[in-house]
Structures are given as structure tokens and as C-alpha cells.
Design an enzyme around this catalytic site. Structure first.
Site, PDB file in Angstrom:
ATOM      1  N   PRO A   9       0.871  -1.181  -0.040  1.00 51.37           N
ATOM      2  CA  PRO A   9      -0.067  -0.051   0.066  1.00 51.37           C
ATOM      3  C   PRO A   9       1.018   1.242   0.009  1.00 51.37           C
ATOM      4  O   PRO A   9       2.050   1.481   0.470  1.00 51.37           O
ATOM      5  CB  PRO A   9      -0.642  -0.019   1.105  1.00 51.37           C
ATOM      6  CG  PRO A   9       0.117  -0.959   2.112  1.00 51.37           C
ATOM      7  CD  PRO A   9       0.673  -2.118   1.287  1.00 51.37           C
ATOM      8  N   ASN A  10       0.323   2.154  -0.681  1.00 55.08           N
ATOM      9  CA  ASN A  10       0.577   3.788  -0.880  1.00 55.08           C
ATOM     10  C   ASN A  10       2.099   3.831  -1.514  1.00 55.08           C
ATOM     11  O   ASN A  10       2.491   4.730  -1.831  1.00 55.08           O
ATOM     12  CB  ASN A  10       1.013   4.470   0.503  1.00 55.08           C
ATOM     13  CG  ASN A  10      -0.507   4.410   1.017  1.00 55.08           C
ATOM     14  OD1 ASN A  10      -1.439   4.742   0.457  1.00 55.08           O
ATOM     15  ND2 ASN A  10      -0.503   4.024   2.320  1.00 55.08           N
ATOM     16  N   ARG A  17       4.601  10.864  -2.413  1.00 56.00           N
ATOM     17  CA  ARG A  17       4.263  10.829  -1.188  1.00 56.00           C
ATOM     18  C   ARG A  17       5.585  11.150  -0.286  1.00 56.00           C
ATOM     19  O   ARG A  17       6.597  10.360  -0.511  1.00 56.00           O
ATOM     20  CB  ARG A  17       3.835   9.579  -0.763  1.00 56.00           C
ATOM     21  CG  ARG A  17       3.803   9.103   0.610  1.00 56.00           C
ATOM     22  CD  ARG A  17       3.463   7.578   0.835  1.00 56.00           C
ATOM     23  NE  ARG A  17       3.373   7.316   2.117  1.00 56.00           N
ATOM     24  CZ  ARG A  17       3.850   5.832   2.680  1.00 56.00           C
ATOM     25  NH1 ARG A  17       4.140   5.079   1.706  1.00 56.00           N
ATOM     26  NH2 ARG A  17       3.539   5.780   3.755  1.00 56.00           N
ATOM     27  N   TYR A  22      10.810   9.329   1.132  1.00 58.10           N
ATOM     28  CA  TYR A  22      10.989   8.392  -0.063  1.00 58.10           C
ATOM     29  C   TYR A  22      11.378   8.663  -1.153  1.00 58.10           C
ATOM     30  O   TYR A  22      11.473   7.930  -2.115  1.00 58.10           O
ATOM     31  CB  TYR A  22       9.442   7.787  -0.112  1.00 58.10           C
ATOM     32  CG  TYR A  22       8.732   7.063   1.199  1.00 58.10           C
ATOM     33  CD1 TYR A  22       9.050   5.901   1.437  1.00 58.10           C
ATOM     34  CD2 TYR A  22       7.808   7.792   1.709  1.00 58.10           C
ATOM     35  CE1 TYR A  22       8.325   5.188   2.409  1.00 58.10           C
ATOM     36  CE2 TYR A  22       7.120   7.237   2.822  1.00 58.10           C
ATOM     37  CZ  TYR A  22       7.542   6.215   3.255  1.00 58.10           C
ATOM     38  OH  TYR A  22       7.126   5.483   4.173  1.00 58.10           O
ATOM     39  N   ASN A  71       8.094  -5.486  -0.637  1.00 54.54           N
ATOM     40  CA  ASN A  71       7.878  -4.269   0.334  1.00 54.54           C
ATOM     41  C   ASN A  71       6.309  -4.247   0.396  1.00 54.54           C
ATOM     42  O   ASN A  71       5.604  -3.646  -0.160  1.00 54.54           O
ATOM     43  CB  ASN A  71       8.526  -2.927  -0.213  1.00 54.54           C
ATOM     44  CG  ASN A  71       8.322  -1.900   0.658  1.00 54.54           C
ATOM     45  OD1 ASN A  71       7.409  -1.782   1.512  1.00 54.54           O
ATOM     46  ND2 ASN A  71       9.020  -0.727   0.451  1.00 54.54           N
ATOM     47  N   ALA A  74       2.919  -0.919   4.872  1.00 50.57           N
ATOM     48  CA  ALA A  74       2.229  -0.830   6.362  1.00 50.57           C
ATOM     49  C   ALA A  74       1.826  -2.170   6.766  1.00 50.57           C
ATOM     50  O   ALA A  74       1.808  -2.582   8.044  1.00 50.57           O
ATOM     51  CB  ALA A  74       1.196   0.387   6.435  1.00 50.57           C
ATOM     52  N   HIS A  77       3.689  -4.650   9.126  1.00 51.07           N
ATOM     53  CA  HIS A  77       3.475  -4.597  10.850  1.00 51.07           C
ATOM     54  C   HIS A  77       2.038  -4.818  11.345  1.00 51.07           C
ATOM     55  O   HIS A  77       2.044  -4.836  12.367  1.00 51.07           O
ATOM     56  CB  HIS A  77       3.606  -2.834  11.116  1.00 51.07           C
ATOM     57  CG  HIS A  77       4.693  -2.524  10.414  1.00 51.07           C
ATOM     58  ND1 HIS A  77       6.201  -2.537  10.537  1.00 51.07           N
ATOM     59  CD2 HIS A  77       4.795  -1.333   9.367  1.00 51.07           C
ATOM     60  CE1 HIS A  77       6.664  -2.078   9.890  1.00 51.07           C
ATOM     61  NE2 HIS A  77       6.000  -1.049   8.859  1.00 51.07           N
ATOM     62  N   ASP A  84       2.098 -15.684   6.762  1.00 53.65           N
ATOM     63  CA  ASP A  84       1.770 -16.732   6.557  1.00 53.65           C
ATOM     64  C   ASP A  84       2.005 -17.124   5.136  1.00 53.65           C
ATOM     65  O   ASP A  84       2.422 -18.454   4.816  1.00 53.65           O
ATOM     66  CB  ASP A  84       0.329 -17.262   6.958  1.00 53.65           C
ATOM     67  CG  ASP A  84       0.138 -17.203   8.545  1.00 53.65           C
ATOM     68  OD1 ASP A  84       1.301 -17.375   9.226  1.00 53.65           O
ATOM     69  OD2 ASP A  84      -1.027 -17.298   9.084  1.00 53.65           O
ATOM     70  N   GLU A  95      12.476  -9.259   2.378  1.00 50.44           N
ATOM     71  CA  GLU A  95      11.649  -7.971   2.645  1.00 50.44           C
ATOM     72  C   GLU A  95      12.545  -6.971   2.404  1.00 50.44           C
ATOM     73  O   GLU A  95      13.883  -6.641   2.923  1.00 50.44           O
ATOM     74  CB  GLU A  95      11.588  -8.404   4.150  1.00 50.44           C
ATOM     75  CG  GLU A  95      10.550  -7.192   4.947  1.00 50.44           C
ATOM     76  CD  GLU A  95      10.408  -7.370   6.465  1.00 50.44           C
ATOM     77  OE1 GLU A  95      10.098  -6.386   7.129  1.00 50.44           O
ATOM     78  OE2 GLU A  95      10.986  -8.453   6.990  1.00 50.44           O
ATOM     79  N   HIS A  97      12.758  -2.490   2.805  1.00 53.64           N
ATOM     80  CA  HIS A  97      12.000  -1.313   3.009  1.00 53.64           C
ATOM     81  C   HIS A  97      12.924   0.004   2.736  1.00 53.64           C
ATOM     82  O   HIS A  97      13.962  -0.154   2.849  1.00 53.64           O
ATOM     83  CB  HIS A  97      11.690  -1.137   4.567  1.00 53.64           C
ATOM     84  CG  HIS A  97      10.774  -2.036   4.969  1.00 53.64           C
ATOM     85  ND1 HIS A  97       9.528  -1.817   4.792  1.00 53.64           N
ATOM     86  CD2 HIS A  97      10.945  -3.363   5.788  1.00 53.64           C
ATOM     87  CE1 HIS A  97       8.844  -3.011   5.446  1.00 53.64           C
ATOM     88  NE2 HIS A  97       9.738  -3.806   6.026  1.00 53.64           N
ATOM     89  N   ILE A  98      12.293   0.984   2.135  1.00 51.51           N
ATOM     90  CA  ILE A  98      12.861   2.041   1.616  1.00 51.51           C
ATOM     91  C   ILE A  98      13.416   2.987   2.678  1.00 51.51           C
ATOM     92  O   ILE A  98      14.692   3.287   2.513  1.00 51.51           O
ATOM     93  CB  ILE A  98      12.002   3.173   0.742  1.00 51.51           C
ATOM     94  CG1 ILE A  98      11.504   2.218  -0.395  1.00 51.51           C
ATOM     95  CG2 ILE A  98      12.719   4.497   0.429  1.00 51.51           C
ATOM     96  CD1 ILE A  98      10.658   2.915  -1.314  1.00 51.51           C
ATOM     97  N   SER A  99      12.745   3.151   3.843  1.00 47.93           N
ATOM     98  CA  SER A  99      13.292   4.018   4.904  1.00 47.93           C
ATOM     99  C   SER A  99      13.636   3.120   6.010  1.00 47.93           C
ATOM    100  O   SER A  99      13.472   1.718   5.766  1.00 47.93           O
ATOM    101  CB  SER A  99      12.084   4.972   5.657  1.00 47.93           C
ATOM    102  OG  SER A  99      11.003   4.058   6.085  1.00 47.93           O
ATOM    103  N   ARG A 104      11.847   5.031  12.784  1.00 49.60           N
ATOM    104  CA  ARG A 104      10.542   5.909  12.847  1.00 49.60           C
ATOM    105  C   ARG A 104       9.582   5.492  14.183  1.00 49.60           C
ATOM    106  O   ARG A 104      10.200   5.037  15.140  1.00 49.60           O
ATOM    107  CB  ARG A 104       9.768   5.477  11.527  1.00 49.60           C
ATOM    108  CG  ARG A 104      10.704   5.769  10.274  1.00 49.60           C
ATOM    109  CD  ARG A 104      10.098   5.448   8.902  1.00 49.60           C
ATOM    110  NE  ARG A 104       8.899   6.171   8.768  1.00 49.60           N
ATOM    111  CZ  ARG A 104       8.051   5.823   7.595  1.00 49.60           C
ATOM    112  NH1 ARG A 104       8.320   5.225   6.932  1.00 49.60           N
ATOM    113  NH2 ARG A 104       6.925   6.582   7.695  1.00 49.60           N
ATOM    114  N   ARG A 108       6.254   0.690  13.756  1.00 53.89           N
ATOM    115  CA  ARG A 108       7.055   0.113  12.390  1.00 53.89           C
ATOM    116  C   ARG A 108       8.312  -0.857  12.837  1.00 53.89           C
ATOM    117  O   ARG A 108       8.658  -1.313  11.848  1.00 53.89           O
ATOM    118  CB  ARG A 108       7.334   1.146  11.969  1.00 53.89           C
ATOM    119  CG  ARG A 108       6.340   2.303  11.254  1.00 53.89           C
ATOM    120  CD  ARG A 108       6.688   3.114  10.264  1.00 53.89           C
ATOM    121  NE  ARG A 108       6.042   4.161   9.873  1.00 53.89           N
ATOM    122  CZ  ARG A 108       5.004   3.940   8.871  1.00 53.89           C
ATOM    123  NH1 ARG A 108       4.840   3.055   8.252  1.00 53.89           N
ATOM    124  NH2 ARG A 108       4.025   4.936   8.932  1.00 53.89           N
TER     125      ARG A 108
END
Length: 137
Positions: A9-10, A17, A22, A71, A74, A77, A84, A95, A97-99, A104, A108
Site C-alpha cells: 500500500p501507498n 508521497r 521516500y 515491500n 504498512a 506491521h 503466513d 523483505e 523497506h525504503i526507509s 520511525r 513500525r
């Protein structure tokens, strides 16, 4: 080698954004750079804001692809279901993540993906995807 990048998402809003977190580049533009940089890899990209669609894509690709770069945004978390799904498939998942999620908000810091992932790459901006891709080579 066949790899897929799955974004949650997003992440369709990259470039618009929160550019201070990002960056200002769209993922579609970055994906073209990855394709040009790794021409010998069959590389696919999928993005959805819907948890069930992400799970379906993991299940679809998770038995015959060589790797999944995920990625989950949200959902990382919150989604036991995505965790699963990763556990259920045979394709290894990295896995991404950009940030730096640990710099944060405290919510998170928990990941339902990490325990089932081959590895985790966090905080290197869009280059996190490049590093994940290289980990499969």
C-alpha cells in the site's frame, strides 16, 4: 532467473508521497533502471493497496519464481496473513523497506514478514531493491 518485486500500500505514490522520506522518483522509473541494469534477469513488478491481492500474488509466484522482493508497506506491521503466505511458499522472499523503519514510529519496529523471509534490507532508499536483487545473484 525469474524475480518479482511486490509492493504494498501507498508505494504507488512514490515520487509524490513524503519525498523527504521516500525520495522524488517514481517506482516505475526506478524499475526501468533495474531492468536495464540486469538485462539477463526476467524481472516483474506488481503493486497493490489490497492485502488479499498481495497474498494472492505471493501464492501465484511463490512456487515457480527464483525470488520475491517484497515491500509490504504498512502491512509489514499488521498482516499475519502475508507472513503466513511467505511461510507457505517455497520461493525465497527478501523483505525490503525504503526507509529505516527502526528510526520511525515504534509500531513500525514489528514485522510479521521478517521471521519468514530469507533476509531483510532496510533504509537504503530505492537502492534497497537493487541490494535485494543482487542477493539472488
Amino acid at each position: 532467473m525469474r524475480l518479482i518485486i511486490i509492493n504494498g500500500p501507498n508505494l504507488n505514490l512514490l515520487g509524490k508521497r513524503e519525498p523527504e522520506i521516500y525520495g522524488s522518483q517514481t517506482f516505475e522509473d526506478y524499475f526501468k533502471i533495474l531492468q536495464n541494469r540486469f538485462p539477463d534477469i526476467h524481472l516483474e513488478y506488481y503493486q497493490s493497496n489490497i492485502e488479499g491481492e498481495l497474498i494472492s500474488k505471493i501464492q501465484e509466484k511463490g512456487f515457480d519464481f527464483d525470488g520475491i522482493i517484497l515491500n509490504a508497506g504498512a502491512y509489514t506491521h499488521t498482516s499475519i496473513g502475508i507472513g503466513d503466505a511467505i511461510k507457505a511458499v517455497t520461493t525465497p522472499v527478501i523483505e525490503v523497506h525504503i526507509s529505516n523503519t527502526f528510526s520511525r514510529e515504534s509500531f513500525r519496529h514489528q514485522s510479521y514478514i521478517s521471521p519468514n523471509a530469507k533476509g531483510v534490507i532496510i533504509g537504503f532508499g530505492l537502492q534497497s531493491y537493487d541490494l535485494a536483487l543482487q542477493s539472488f545473484l
